[in-house]
Scaffold this motif. Structure first.
Motif, PDB file in Angstrom:
ATOM      1  N   THR A 187      41.120  34.567  42.040  1.00 41.76           N
ATOM      2  CA  THR A 187      40.101  33.719  41.445  1.00 41.76           C
ATOM      3  C   THR A 187      40.792  32.476  40.917  1.00 41.76           C
ATOM      4  N   ASP A 188      40.071  31.372  40.901  1.00 39.51           N
ATOM      5  CA  ASP A 188      40.645  30.138  40.376  1.00 39.51           C
ATOM      6  C   ASP A 188      40.723  30.135  38.851  1.00 39.51           C
ATOM      7  N   GLN A 189      40.094  31.101  38.204  1.00 42.28           N
ATOM      8  CA  GLN A 189      40.169  31.188  36.748  1.00 42.28           C
ATOM      9  C   GLN A 189      41.536  31.724  36.327  1.00 42.28           C
ATOM     10  N   ASN A 190      42.060  31.197  35.238  1.00 39.60           N
ATOM     11  CA  ASN A 190      43.317  31.711  34.666  1.00 39.60           C
ATOM     12  C   ASN A 190      42.956  32.794  33.666  1.00 39.60           C
ATOM     13  N   GLN A 212      46.099  30.242  40.897  1.00 38.63           N
ATOM     14  CA  GLN A 212      45.062  31.270  40.912  1.00 38.63           C
ATOM     15  C   GLN A 212      45.544  32.527  40.189  1.00 38.63           C
TER      16      GLN A 212
END
Length: 807
Positions: free
Chosen positions: A729-732, A762
């Motif tokens: 996912t591109d969320q940290n 990512q």
């Protein structure tokens, strides 16, 4: 000839020993004999508090404790003896925001482990346990299938079941000594005469260290003092109260017979027990109460449950409870003694008793338990763990932190500074923040100038992440040095060395001298028992390198298989302390190494996956061109006395390239990007190389008849039913492993490893999926109770062709 014989001899008549006897006999094993020096339960079992909780940080430990509950559910009906088992659930309070975060993380872990755990409000918690004062509470976590039990009654009920299934439980018999011949116990000397047995299991609790000493062992199990109080009856006491834990106030509660509460906790200054020997027989004895030490816990408990200000104290119990060098169980085989099993160090033995007995019974009869129990395996320890200087200070510290907030990555502070690399002081001067692994001090990350070199921990945004990210980028763009001296290192030598290692490894080991082979050692089921790099130094000399924490385990696996083969021409020799290891990595690594090396290190002269003896400065170095970060690099194995010399030369040569030191936290994010796996999380004896995506290491045509070949051959031909998959996912996200992976709202896997890939930008998650889920790419990940969309993708994520690594 011995006076008595048994197939399985169990020493110790507490709940663990009785459970082992029960499960062995229930499995149909004959001649199961248990010896207890006094009467059953009269060590630590009889005065245990009796809470039964199931959730632990390891999935398989949790599964083992779930088996305890399943056993206790039907025990009275089976044996006819009541053990007062009450499946009333458990509450875990949160009186701070961070504690509530911890509860949410635990709930996510519980979901991934298949255990129901619900987050409830302060009012809902009070409805379940009416004596709670909700002032300051943020909420609680509730596990409906936990409970509490009468420990002595439980043990007697298990013992009755063991007898019903044919086991003999003998009381009043002391074990005096052992006869050990060629790595096998041939006789057990007792007050009733001598016993011979195929297997011997020590379930001896706080006496394990003293019993082990008779065999020349330093078993890392001990005891510490633990106090709890029992109140006078409370008027109107309701039935069905859950157990209660308030970790912020360091206390726990258990409903007791007669409308009373049992209240205990974990204070800072408990005392070690038996560190200079256990006095006398110490049978059904307690220790003098210490109300001064208990007073802070009592004060805290009165804040949680004010009714304590209105009722008196009926009893104060201060008794020794089993503990270990790292606060967890000590289970499994003993290296160099092929018929000895350990089952000791059980802090929460009542909760674990049923499941642990089943696991040990499987270990004894099947050669391994049905659940991989590496977090509990005796072979996770080194020789120093059982020493007084290490074990007792560490046990007291673990006890004090039993309920205290422990953020991910928290390190112990007691008994540190034991095993030091030659580079230790130099790296400390360079800002190293150290952690400990198997006694070794290892850099976790490096604090830049102006930043205090103290670990910065937090659930969601630990301060160290920004500095580890800088180290990560340096590996990808420049050149770095890593102190990896803690690697466990062995030499396999002898005229039959090639044949021996070929029987164990799944890869073809008959490669030219100087070849470096990454491979796995598997069991008969194809499960991965060890994940190694092996270098062929000569015709029958192999150099084996494994992780710092796995040396004892891997060496034991190799030696046991050498013994099974009956080949006495081959010897495994540990050489860990002989060589320091510096890893040089990054696209500019060759340029720096060439400046200080007398040898040609070009790709033509020194290809990937080869080993060369080279000279750096004045130092002879064994250079191995391999790595764990996905960049051009070498492991430099250096005689310890030359290590600082080599390090200083490399640092000086790399100055114009902004060379920098990196720690193990950067290594973890680097290896996630490259798809490199970690034994004990991504790969274990529960999974095969085919399932883990390591089928390219399984050489069916040239690898010979290795252990596990039949299973792996079938999997290669027909395909596995599950495989390790990568999700992004591109969320940290704040990831630590153990997160739940969901598909259409249903649990389908858990994260074996997870973290943030700095280069790819990512979050990266690995987890096993059954074949039915492979066509899908749209999954969810539960993190701290919140769900996030993740996408299944192909690994590795970074530099798939890896041109720099192999050029």
């Amino acid at each position: 000839m011995a006076d008595h014989s048994a197939k399985h001899l169990i020493i110790g008549g507490g709940i663990i020993g009785c459970s082992i006897a029960y499960h062995l006999a229930k499995r149909g094993e004959k001649d199961v004999v248990l010896l207890e020096k006094a009467a059953l339960t009269e060590g630590a079992t009889w005065h245990a508090a009796g809470l039964v909780g199931q959730l632990r940080s390891s999935r398989n430990t949790t599964r083992m404790l779930k088996r305890s509950v399943e056993m206790y559910d039907g025990l009275e009906a089976e044996t006819g003896l009541s053990c007062d088992w009450k499946k009333t659930g458990s509450l875990r309070l949160a009186a701070s925001d961070d504690r509530m975060l911890e509860n949410r993380r635990l709930a996510t872990m519980a979901r991934s482990f298949g255990l129901e755990m619900n987050i409830v409000s302060p009012d809902e918690a009070q409805a379940l346990f009416p004596y709670i004062d909700t002032a300051g509470l943020k909420g609680a976590a509730y596990i409906p299938s936990d409970g509490h039990v009468d420990p002595a009654g439980l043990c007697q009920s298990i013992a009755a079941g063991a007898r019903q299934h044919g086991a003999q439980l003998k009381q009043g018999i002391k074990v005096l000594d052992f006869t050990l011949v060629k790595g096998r116990i041939t006789e057990v000397l007792t007050s009733e005469g001598t016993y011979e047995a195929e297997t011997i299991t020590l379930a001896t609790g706080m006496w394990s260290r003293e019993i082990g000493a008779k065999l020349g062992l330093m078993i890392p199990a001990c005891a510490v003092e633990h106090q709890y109080i029992v109140t006078e009856p409370i008027p109107g006491f309701p039935d069905g109260l859950p157990t209660l834990r308030d970790p912020d106030r360091l206390v726990y509660y258990k409903p007791d017979a007669g409308g009373r509460l049992v209240i205990g906790g974990y204070e800072d200054d408990t005392r070690a027990f038996g560190d200079n020997g256990i006095p006398g027989d110490f049978v059904r004895q307690l220790l003098p109460e210490n109300l001064d030490r208990f007073e802070p816990l009592a004060t805290n408990a009165a804040l949680v449950t004010p009714i304590l200000n209105e009722v008196g104290i009926r009893t104060v119990i201060n008794g020794p409870i089993p503990y270990s060098a790292d606060g967890d169980f000590v289970m499994g085989p003993v290296p160099d003694i092929d018929n000895l099993m350990l089952a000791t160090g059980f802090l929460y033995g009542i909760a674990a008793g049923g499941g642990a007995g089943e696991m040990i019974a499987e270990w004894l009869t099947d050669g391994r338990p049905s659940l991989d129990l590496w977090p509990l395996d005796n072979r996770r320890f080194g020789p120093h763990h059982g020493t007084r200087a290490f074990m007792y200070p560490r046990a007291v510290e673990h006890y004090a932190h039993h309920y205290k907030m422990r953020y991910p990555g928290a390190e112990a502070e007691a008994a540190r500074g034991l095993r030091l690399s030659p580079l230790y002081q130099r790296l400390k001067e360079n800002g190293a923040v150290y952690g400990s692994k198997n006694g070794w001090e290892r850099p976790l990350w490096f604090a830049p100038k102006g930043v205090e070199p103290v670990d910065q921990l937090d659930f969601k945004n630990p301060g160290w992440k920004q500095f580890a990210a800088q180290e990560h980028k340096a590996v990808r763009t420049g050149v770095t040095l890593t102190d990896q001296s803690s690697f466990a290192k062995f030499e396999l030598i002898g005229s039959g060395a090639l044949a021996a290692i070929q029987r164990m490894a799944v890869s073809n080991m008959d490669r030219p001298v100087g070849t470096v082979i990454y491979t796995q050692l598997c069991n008969e089921n194809g499960g991965i028992e060890a994940d190694l790099t092996i270098t062929r130094l000569a015709e029958n000399l192999f150099y084996i390198v494994t992780g710092a924490g796995f040396g004892t385990h891997d060496a034991d696996w190799i030696r046991r298989n050498l013994a099974k083969a009956g080949d006495d021409t081959v010897h495994l020799v540990e050489v860990t302390s002989g060589r320091a290891v510096i890893n040089i990595a990054g696209p500019k690594a060759r340029e720096v190494l060439a400046q200080v090396c007398e040898n040609d290190v070009s790709n033509a002269a020194f290809p990937f996956a080869t080993c060369r003896d080279i000279i750096i400065g004045a130092a002879p170095v064994r250079a191995i061109r391999i790595g764990y970060v996905g960049e051009l690099g070498w492991e430099l194995h250096i005689p310890c006395e030359f290590a600082l010399h080599v390090y200083d030369l490399l640092r000086a040569a790399g100055e114009r390239h902004d060379i920098r030191d990196i720690g193990y936290r950067a290594i973890d994010s680097l290896r996630l990007e490259k798809g490199y796996l970690y034994w004990s999380s991504d790969i274990t004896p529960d999974y095969t190389p085919i399932e883990a995506g390591l089928g390219f290491r399984v050489h069916l045509k040239s690898g010979g008849e290795f252990i596990g070949r039949d299973v792996l051959s079938l999997q290669k031909a027909s395909g596995p039913e599950r495989k390790l998959c990568c999700f992004v996912t591109d969320q940290n996200l704040p990831l630590y492993g153990g997160e739940a992976i969901l598909l259409d709202g249903r649990l389908v896997s858990l994260a074996t490893s997870a973290g943030f890939g700095v280069t790819v930008g990512q979050s990266i998650i690995y987890g096993y999926l059954d074949a039915e889920h492979w066509p899908r790419t749209d999954f969810e990940l539960e993190v701290f109770g919140e769900r996030h969309a993740v996408t299944r993708t192909d690994a590795p994520l970074y530099d798939p062709d890896n041109l720099r690594l192999k050029s």
